[in-house]
Scaffold this active site. Sequence first.
Site, PDB file in Angstrom:
ATOM      1  N   SER A 242       0.826  -1.204   0.000  1.00  0.00           N
ATOM      2  CA  SER A 242       0.000   0.000   0.000  1.00  0.00           C
ATOM      3  C   SER A 242       0.864   1.259   0.000  1.00  0.00           C
ATOM      4  O   SER A 242       1.661   1.476  -0.899  1.00  0.00           O
ATOM      5  CB  SER A 242      -0.972  -0.026   1.177  1.00  0.00           C
ATOM      6  OG  SER A 242      -1.938   1.006   1.079  1.00  0.00           O
TER       7      SER A 242
ATOM      8  N   ASP B 203      -5.529   2.266  -4.065  1.00  0.00           N
ATOM      9  CA  ASP B 203      -6.769   2.015  -3.328  1.00  0.00           C
ATOM     10  C   ASP B 203      -7.147   3.223  -2.467  1.00  0.00           C
ATOM     11  O   ASP B 203      -8.285   3.330  -2.011  1.00  0.00           O
ATOM     12  CB  ASP B 203      -6.688   0.740  -2.482  1.00  0.00           C
ATOM     13  CG  ASP B 203      -5.648   0.785  -1.381  1.00  0.00           C
ATOM     14  OD1 ASP B 203      -4.800   1.706  -1.366  1.00  0.00           O
ATOM     15  OD2 ASP B 203      -5.671  -0.124  -0.520  1.00  0.00           O
TER      16      ASP B 203
ATOM     17  N   ASP C 251      -0.737   1.515  -4.625  1.00  0.00           N
ATOM     18  CA  ASP C 251      -1.599   0.456  -5.156  1.00  0.00           C
ATOM     19  C   ASP C 251      -2.976   0.975  -5.539  1.00  0.00           C
ATOM     20  O   ASP C 251      -3.881   0.194  -5.833  1.00  0.00           O
ATOM     21  CB  ASP C 251      -1.706  -0.716  -4.188  1.00  0.00           C
ATOM     22  CG  ASP C 251      -2.404  -0.361  -2.885  1.00  0.00           C
ATOM     23  OD1 ASP C 251      -2.209   0.776  -2.410  1.00  0.00           O
ATOM     24  OD2 ASP C 251      -3.124  -1.209  -2.327  1.00  0.00           O
TER      25      ASP C 251
ATOM     26  N   ASP D 225      -2.346   6.521  -3.980  1.00  0.00           N
ATOM     27  CA  ASP D 225      -1.194   5.857  -3.363  1.00  0.00           C
ATOM     28  C   ASP D 225      -0.685   4.743  -4.284  1.00  0.00           C
ATOM     29  O   ASP D 225      -1.278   4.479  -5.343  1.00  0.00           O
ATOM     30  CB  ASP D 225      -1.547   5.359  -1.960  1.00  0.00           C
ATOM     31  CG  ASP D 225      -2.445   4.141  -1.953  1.00  0.00           C
ATOM     32  OD1 ASP D 225      -3.099   3.861  -2.979  1.00  0.00           O
ATOM     33  OD2 ASP D 225      -2.511   3.459  -0.912  1.00  0.00           O
TER      34      ASP D 225
END
Length: 559
Positions: free
Chosen positions: A145, A304, A302, A300
């Site tokens: 993340s 999400d 990834d 960010d």
Amino acid sequence: MCFRELFNQWCDRVSDPVLKAELDEMNQSGDEACIEDAFYQTLEFGTAGLRGVLGAGTNRMNIYTVGQATQGIANYIMQLPSSDNTVAICYDSRINSELFAHTAAAVLAANGIRSFVYPRLEPTPALSFATRYLKCAIGINVTASHNPSKYNGYKVYGPDGCQITAEIADAITNAIVSVDIFDDVKTMDFDEALNQGLVSFIDEKVLDAFLDAVYEQSVYDKDPGNLKLVYTPLNGTGLECVTKILNRIGVSDIHVVEEQAQPDGNFPTCPYPNPENRDALEKGIDLCEKVHPDLLLATDPDADRVGIAVKDGNDYQLLSGNEVGVLLLDFICRMRRKANTMPCDPVAVTTIVSTSLVDDVARAYDVEVRRVLTGFKYIGGVIAELEDTGHPERFIFGFEESYGYLAGTHARDKDAVVASMLICEMAEYYRTKGKNLYQAMQDIYKTYGYHHNRTLSFTFEGSAGAQKMSDLMSAFRTTALSAVGGFVVESIVDYKEGVGTLPPANVIEFVLEGGSKAIVRPSGTEPKIKVYVFAVGRSAEEAKEIADVISSDMSGRMA
């Protein structure tokens, strides 16, 4: 085995040249603390999968710990009733993400389990979607993340597209602990697995279907083509999907931050690629000063989570996750009412650590708010409950204060792609009314009252840090606080044994006089304790002052 015995075993058994060199360096340095930290525990597998620092050791992310975890997952899958269980795999831009994704696929293939792997890095919600779309038993997403570059991780999803439940995590953990990391992990060459059809690259039509599902959540009935945007994917996965969906709704005046456009797991321009933090947005703000957009948008690594900033006077204001969540709920409700598409008995979902302001906004639109524990899988769980009753359409929006949002039921995790689309539609809606999103948020405060929320994070590294975190949580439970920041503690809610319908959680809530509160919980993915501060005041200044004194008090207790 003690950490020294494990270290010696790894020195003898590891064949990977990079990890072997790292072990040799550790041995030659004689740094016992470094060796202990790498081997004092096995990287813990939980509902968030694995997450840790890259490197050699049982407490590190590497091909051996990834292989062991995947072999455990393979053993779990082979015990499932169906004999045709498959796995979807995705990865982000982090160091070794593609390597770990292919390592996982190779282990599954050696166990006779077919996997579908995205041919290039893609956002986390695209993995959640693919797991459901391809009817897989499990989804694996290699990502850490928004953590610093030294981290990587390995998230596991169930067939519903949610991160796995505690029950499945326990079953997989039991399978993993029975796997010897060197002797029991089956593997094969990745290219050979491709040739044999045990690994397939996910077809482009799956990503197209994901974007179609995102587009269905559009709620603005006018052309947002006049919106001017600066966008940064923070060297992550967002560029492809975010720009595609924005172009599709008509937003084409997009200025991408050049230094952060391409995938780079070193994150050279922002060591902590978290859109919550101003440091991560500085390059974007620099570009804003040159092109003067209506909005700065940042996803960010990834994709999400998403953060935003808008110009206010001579500076750029970053809106918090709570503020964007409230704005989006209000906007979605406003647009759906206007279009007469609001379902009967609509439901919005948020967490116990999100702002109480959401309750006031939801009440104005006759929307039921359901609160769950921190973790988007719990929001996904509410969607599943609504599906079970035959009414998934009742779900209109879900969010976490940590910058994660979801509209629609196409994914069961945070989705910065759909959030980016809705944020841009919302920004254009307010632009036509002569306002930016910061000004729109001030209108909400004037209507419903002034709330100031903030999250404090306290880091505790290594084995000593883990013990310190445990001691602090125990102290909060055994020493009942009578006041925080001078505000009387009216009640204490300990979620350890579960509260109401919520499952047990290591969370303590201090309800303070005047409607303010503080909530304490250890992070599930980082060596941190987080304190969530909720302050309510008669003005923005008073709410901030209350948050300041609560924050100061709670910070002092973390020493």
